[in-house]
Design an enzyme around this catalytic site. Structure first.
Site, short mmCIF file in Angstrom:
data_model
loop_
_atom_site.label_atom_id
_atom_site.label_comp_id
_atom_site.label_asym_id
_atom_site.label_seq_id
_atom_site.Cartn_x
_atom_site.Cartn_y
_atom_site.Cartn_z
N GLY B 103 0.79 -1.16 0.01
CA GLY B 103 -0.04 -0.03 0.01
C GLY B 103 0.77 1.23 0.03
N CYS B 104 2.21 1.02 0.37
CA CYS B 104 2.77 2.14 0.61
C CYS B 104 3.85 2.46 -0.84
CB CYS B 104 3.90 2.22 1.54
SG CYS B 104 4.57 0.40 1.88
N ILE B 105 2.96 2.90 -1.66
CA ILE B 105 3.70 3.19 -2.92
C ILE B 105 3.42 4.54 -3.56
CG2 ILE B 105 3.64 2.83 -5.48
CD1 ILE B 105 3.95 -0.20 -4.86
#
Ligand SMILES: Cc1cc2nc3c(=O)[nH]c(=O)nc-3n(C[C@H](O)[C@H](O)[C@H](O)COP(=O)(O)OP(=O)(O)OC[C@H]3O[C@@H](n4cnc5c(N)ncnc54)[C@H](O)[C@@H]3O)c2cc1C
Lengths: 412, 105
Positions: B103-105
């Protein structure tokens, strides 16, 4: 029988897909309807420069309907929900629009109210954002008043649009303060919830080096729980604090609220889960999503919406003809990173490949990747023209295909 | 990449300590994984969150990031940080034997 393609959102992705589909399908075979809540198309990459410069806000805005080809119907209305079972879109006033194929391109929304205190006292004065037009203008005024002290650039949570934009803001702020002769009097800090300056390791190294060169402090793994405007501090969930005199905050993002009201369509953040290659929605085979609205593991960026557009246009066409989708998006993202002093660097990556050094898009004559250069900066400055006149109309950009090129790159 | 042993069985971890093959994980590894992630007390609430991350990964092929984890599990973000002070999404994913949340993109 005449089919109806309905496109939700007339921003970057919706506009370019509508125009490409219109060119591909004769008007007597397909009707194309685009729905958006307003008629002001903002060139969002321009918001980065607005706080520093004399650019007029009006230069960044054009009508949405004027960007659409003849034969595309534009309807201005808020969307209330999508009913995939009934193949229809329900508008805010209760009217419905049926579809044969639906394309979701309603982008991401800013959710500043999800962070305690962010929109409280000081919001728009000493706590600002540049992620929308109003915010960028308020920040310009705040920066003009700023005469020294602690300037903090903080990302509250991921995912966000254009994940390099806050870093670019820090680089440009450093340059701006130098030109004003104020840099010595300013402590500049970059605050991120990630464990590095950027999400992809190779780029994270290059970008962290740039922050250090410019004397910008880096605070990582900071999950901002609350913003205390009057007290001038950010407080994290693990109870660390970062003090500020002026905070530039990128609020949490989510998908459009109507996605949450549409049974089975979205995830918990209201993004639309899709197959990451065909961009077909998990909810229904006749629904596609692209751009910031789509839940795919690549950056939320205009360049991504552009590359995804090629696959969506082909797959919509196939589904209309009763065939399964076959065109595949490879996760290609391409970002110019302004580094100040009239220079920029360029990142290019996809689902499987890290940003690599080399040149883009041609091995010998292309723009240097992962390296600061004046050429890259000029590339970024030339982009508004390309955006309005080539990208949105859906023309092919010279040398820029949807798939990530590998020939200009130095291998790992 | 490195190979380590949990609950007496070998597992492969990536450079950041996440499982490269979630199939190598089993529930009886949780106490040792939790200890190596620096948690000295493992409550039912921890286990609930870990099971949730595992289920989410199995269903969707990705571990959730912290805000998504909070919204879908109903555990407030603040409490998630109390349970996993060094970053709930990452720590829970490590203990649940799944790759780093994308999710951390
Ligand atoms: C500061 C900043 C800098 C950026 N810089 C870059 C850059 O350098 N390079 C790059 O590639 N990208 C950049 N981006 C990102 C880029 O602008 C977006 O990724 C891109 O615009 C996404 O396109 P989209 O079509 O998905 O969404 P958008 O263009 O945002 O369009 C979404 C549309 O949906 C409409 N909509 C939403 N909800 C509803 C509803 N309920 N009813 C009706 N209509 C609705 C909205 O009005 C809007 O028109 C930047 C973004 C920001 C904020």
């Amino acid at each position: 029988m005449r089919k109806r393609i309905v496109i939700l959102g007339a921003g970057t992705g919706g506009t370019l897909v509508a125009n490409r589909l219109r060119r591909l399908h004769p008007e007597d075979s397909a009707e194309i309807v685009v729905i958006d809540q307003d008629d002001e198309h903002v060139y969002q990459p321009g918001l980065l420069f607005l706080p520093f410069g004399p650019a007029e806000a009006g230069d960044l805005v054009r009508s949405r309907h004027g960007r659409l080809r003849r034969g595309v119907e534009f309807r201005q209305a808020p969307i209330d929900r999508v009913e995939t079972g009934a193949q229809r879109v329900v508008l805010g006033d209760g009217r419905t629009v049926g579809y044969d194929v639906l394309v979701i391109a309603t982008g991401a929304v800013l959710l500043p109210e999800e962070t305690e205190g962010l929109t409280g006292p000081g919001w728009g004065e000493k706590v600002c954002t540049f992620y929308d037009l109003q915010g960028a203008l308020a920040l310009r005024a705040a920066l003009a008043r700023f005469a020294g002290g602690r300037l903090v650039v903080a990302v509250v949570d991921m995912p966000i649009k254009c994940p390099v934009a806050p870093l670019e803001f820090a680089f440009l702020a450093d340059w701006h303060l130098r030109r004003r002769g104020l840099r010595e009097r300013v402590e500049l800090t970059y605050v991120t919830p990630l464990d590095a300056a950027f999400t992809r390791p190779v780029a994270a190294g290059a970008l962290a080096g740039l922050l250090a060169d410019k004397g910008v402090g880096l605070v990582t793994e900071f999950g901002t729980a609350a913003v205390d405007g009057p007290g001038g501090r950010l407080v994290s969930y693990d109870e660390r604090e970062v003090g500020f005199d002026l905070a530039v905050v990128v609020p949490a993002h989510g998908g459009a609220a109507y996605v949450g009201r549409s049974p089975g369509l979205g995830d918990e953040l209201n993004f639309v889960p899709v197959d990451r290659h065909t961009l077909q929605a998990a909810a229904a085979p006749d629904v596609f999503a692209l751009g910031d609205a789509a839940g795919v593991p690549t950056s939320k960026a205009g360049s991504v919406a552009h590359f995804e557009g090629a696959a969506v246009v082909e797959n919509v066409t196939r589904v209309l003809a009763g065939r399964p989708p076959a065109a595949r998006f490879d996760g290609h993202a391409n970002c110019f990173v302004e580094t100040g002093h009239g220079k920029a660097l360029l990142l290019d990556f996809n689902y499987d490949t890290e940003p690599l050094p080399g040149r883009y898009p041609w091995a010998a004559a292309g723009l240097p990747l992962l390296k600061q250069s004046r050429l890259n900066h000029l590339g970024k400055r030339a982009f508004p023209w390309l955006y309005w006149h080539a990208l949105l109309p859906g023309r092919d950009l010279p040398g820029i295909g949807a798939d990530m090129p590998v020939h200009g790159k130095k291998g790992r | 990449m490195a190979t380590t042993t949990y609950a007496g069985r070998p597992v492969t971890l990536d450079d950041e300590g996440f499982f490269t093959d979630p199939g190598q994980w089993s529930e009886d590894m949780i106490p040792e994984l939790a200890a190596s992630a620096g948690l000295d007390r493992l409550t039912d609430r921890h286990r609930e969150v870990i099971a949730f991350v595992r289920a989410r990964y199995t269903a969707q092929g990705a571990a959730p990031a912290v805000r998504a984890l909070s919204k879908s599990s109903g555990v407030p973000v603040k409490e998630l940080y109390q349970l996993f002070p060094k970053g709930p999404a990452k720590t829970a994913a490590r203990i649940a034997g799944v790759p780093k949340p994308r999710g951390c993109i």
